[in-house]
Design a protein around this motif. Structure first.
Motif, PDB file in Angstrom:
ATOM      1  N   ILE A   1       0.856  -1.188   0.000  1.00  0.00           N
ATOM      2  CA  ILE A   1       0.000   0.000   0.000  1.00  0.00           C
ATOM      3  C   ILE A   1       0.888   1.233   0.000  1.00  0.00           C
ATOM      4  O   ILE A   1       1.890   1.299   0.710  1.00  0.00           O
ATOM      5  CB  ILE A   1      -0.913   0.009   1.242  1.00  0.00           C
ATOM      6  CG1 ILE A   1      -1.804  -1.229   1.238  1.00  0.00           C
ATOM      7  CG2 ILE A   1      -1.721   1.279   1.324  1.00  0.00           C
ATOM      8  CD1 ILE A   1      -2.636  -1.386   2.472  1.00  0.00           C
ATOM      9  N   ILE A   2       0.481   2.207  -0.777  1.00  0.00           N
ATOM     10  CA  ILE A   2       1.172   3.495  -0.754  1.00  0.00           C
ATOM     11  C   ILE A   2       0.426   4.363   0.239  1.00  0.00           C
ATOM     12  O   ILE A   2      -0.790   4.518   0.178  1.00  0.00           O
ATOM     13  CB  ILE A   2       1.182   4.149  -2.147  1.00  0.00           C
ATOM     14  CG1 ILE A   2       1.908   3.234  -3.119  1.00  0.00           C
ATOM     15  CG2 ILE A   2       1.808   5.514  -2.095  1.00  0.00           C
ATOM     16  CD1 ILE A   2       1.817   3.669  -4.547  1.00  0.00           C
ATOM     17  N   ARG A   3       1.151   4.971   1.137  1.00  0.00           N
ATOM     18  CA  ARG A   3       0.535   5.740   2.196  1.00  0.00           C
ATOM     19  C   ARG A   3       0.526   7.221   1.827  1.00  0.00           C
ATOM     20  O   ARG A   3       1.550   7.795   1.480  1.00  0.00           O
ATOM     21  CB  ARG A   3       1.347   5.526   3.471  1.00  0.00           C
ATOM     22  CG  ARG A   3       0.610   5.890   4.709  1.00  0.00           C
ATOM     23  CD  ARG A   3       1.519   5.761   5.893  1.00  0.00           C
ATOM     24  NE  ARG A   3       1.294   4.480   6.556  1.00  0.00           N
ATOM     25  CZ  ARG A   3       1.888   4.136   7.679  1.00  0.00           C
ATOM     26  NH1 ARG A   3       2.772   4.924   8.223  1.00  0.00           N
ATOM     27  NH2 ARG A   3       1.632   2.998   8.242  1.00  0.00           N
ATOM     28  N   ARG A   4      -0.656   7.857   1.931  1.00  0.00           N
ATOM     29  CA  ARG A   4      -0.814   9.292   1.742  1.00  0.00           C
ATOM     30  C   ARG A   4      -1.706   9.814   2.846  1.00  0.00           C
ATOM     31  O   ARG A   4      -2.667   9.171   3.224  1.00  0.00           O
ATOM     32  CB  ARG A   4      -1.488   9.595   0.400  1.00  0.00           C
ATOM     33  CG  ARG A   4      -0.648   9.239  -0.769  1.00  0.00           C
ATOM     34  CD  ARG A   4      -1.341   9.684  -2.026  1.00  0.00           C
ATOM     35  NE  ARG A   4      -0.573   9.251  -3.175  1.00  0.00           N
ATOM     36  CZ  ARG A   4      -1.083   9.002  -4.340  1.00  0.00           C
ATOM     37  NH1 ARG A   4      -2.371   9.167  -4.529  1.00  0.00           N
ATOM     38  NH2 ARG A   4      -0.328   8.628  -5.336  1.00  0.00           N
ATOM     39  N   LYS A   5      -1.393  11.005   3.263  1.00  0.00           N
ATOM     40  CA  LYS A   5      -2.218  11.616   4.304  1.00  0.00           C
ATOM     41  C   LYS A   5      -3.331  12.414   3.646  1.00  0.00           C
ATOM     42  O   LYS A   5      -3.085  13.218   2.761  1.00  0.00           O
ATOM     43  CB  LYS A   5      -1.377  12.529   5.198  1.00  0.00           C
ATOM     44  CG  LYS A   5      -0.394  11.777   6.041  1.00  0.00           C
ATOM     45  CD  LYS A   5       0.342  12.725   6.950  1.00  0.00           C
ATOM     46  CE  LYS A   5       1.337  11.971   7.805  1.00  0.00           C
ATOM     47  NZ  LYS A   5       2.080  12.861   8.680  1.00  0.00           N
ATOM     48  N   ILE A   6      -4.528  12.167   4.132  1.00  0.00           N
ATOM     49  CA  ILE A   6      -5.704  12.895   3.638  1.00  0.00           C
ATOM     50  C   ILE A   6      -6.431  13.436   4.851  1.00  0.00           C
ATOM     51  O   ILE A   6      -6.732  12.696   5.789  1.00  0.00           O
ATOM     52  CB  ILE A   6      -6.632  11.954   2.848  1.00  0.00           C
ATOM     53  CG1 ILE A   6      -5.890  11.401   1.625  1.00  0.00           C
ATOM     54  CG2 ILE A   6      -7.914  12.666   2.455  1.00  0.00           C
ATOM     55  CD1 ILE A   6      -6.644  10.349   0.868  1.00  0.00           C
ATOM     56  N   LEU A   7      -6.726  14.737   4.799  1.00  0.00           N
ATOM     57  CA  LEU A   7      -7.492  15.354   5.884  1.00  0.00           C
ATOM     58  C   LEU A   7      -8.945  14.963   5.674  1.00  0.00           C
ATOM     59  O   LEU A   7      -9.590  15.407   4.749  1.00  0.00           O
ATOM     60  CB  LEU A   7      -7.322  16.880   5.881  1.00  0.00           C
ATOM     61  CG  LEU A   7      -8.080  17.629   6.963  1.00  0.00           C
ATOM     62  CD1 LEU A   7      -7.640  17.199   8.348  1.00  0.00           C
ATOM     63  CD2 LEU A   7      -7.900  19.128   6.767  1.00  0.00           C
ATOM     64  N   LYS A   8      -9.415  14.153   6.507  1.00  0.00           N
ATOM     65  CA  LYS A   8     -10.778  13.641   6.382  1.00  0.00           C
ATOM     66  C   LYS A   8     -11.779  14.611   6.972  1.00  0.00           C
ATOM     67  O   LYS A   8     -12.813  14.883   6.374  1.00  0.00           O
ATOM     68  CB  LYS A   8     -10.874  12.283   7.081  1.00  0.00           C
ATOM     69  CG  LYS A   8     -12.206  11.627   6.972  1.00  0.00           C
ATOM     70  CD  LYS A   8     -12.176  10.258   7.639  1.00  0.00           C
ATOM     71  CE  LYS A   8     -13.551   9.656   7.660  1.00  0.00           C
ATOM     72  NZ  LYS A   8     -13.595   8.384   8.339  1.00  0.00           N
ATOM     73  N   GLU A   9     -11.510  15.144   8.136  1.00  0.00           N
ATOM     74  CA  GLU A   9     -12.419  16.086   8.781  1.00  0.00           C
ATOM     75  C   GLU A   9     -11.667  16.816   9.879  1.00  0.00           C
ATOM     76  O   GLU A   9     -10.559  16.457  10.240  1.00  0.00           O
ATOM     77  CB  GLU A   9     -13.649  15.364   9.355  1.00  0.00           C
ATOM     78  CG  GLU A   9     -13.330  14.432  10.521  1.00  0.00           C
ATOM     79  CD  GLU A   9     -14.547  13.755  11.105  1.00  0.00           C
ATOM     80  OE1 GLU A   9     -15.466  14.480  11.514  1.00  0.00           O
ATOM     81  OE2 GLU A   9     -14.559  12.514  11.148  1.00  0.00           O
TER      82      GLU A   9
END
Length: 137
Positions: free
Chosen positions: A96-104
């Motif tokens: 898996i490639i890890r990316r940070k996503i601001l979910k809330e």
């Protein structure tokens, strides 16, 4: 006719016969205990030592951590090496490639509110009166 108790009549030249009493014998049996027989049975036991050899197989199990990358065509076959049975255990892992996503975001604010409040309570108080009286002359 003459009865049984009449004496026998004699004829001339005849023998004289006298009737005799006839006896009958009867046989009766009665058990008479004149001795007893006592039979005693005893059993003896003797310890006997039996000797033999017992054999059993014990199994030693070891988990050997490998964490080795294998090719896609790797055959995970069970095999023997001498008296050692080797069972390979394969695990597929997904990369898996890890990316940070601001979910809330969670926003919290402190708000001060003032509202009137009334409650009836019982309040107690004490009072002390001190008087001085003058004496009579």
């Amino acid at each position: 006719m003459g009865g049984k108790s009449d004496p026998p009549k004699r004829a001339s030249g005849e023998e004289q016969r006298l009737p005799l009493s006839e006896e009958h014998a009867t046989l009766t049996k009665a058990r008479v205990l004149d001795s007893r027989i006592r039979i005693e049975r005893t059993t003896t036991s003797a310890a006997e030592l039996l000797e033999t050899e017992l054999a059993r197989d014990e199994v030693e199990i070891k988990h050997i951590i490998k964490n080795q990358l294998v090719e896609d065509d790797y055959s995970a076959e069970v095999r023997y090496e001498g008296d050692l049975l080797i069972i390979p255990v394969i695990e597929e892992r997904v990369e898996i490639i890890r990316r940070k996503i601001l979910k809330e975001e969670v926003h919290i604010r402190k708000v001060k509110k003032v509202e009137p409040y009334q409650q009836e309570v019982l309040v107690r108080s004490q009072e002390v009166k001190i008087r001085k009286e003058k004496g009579k002359p």
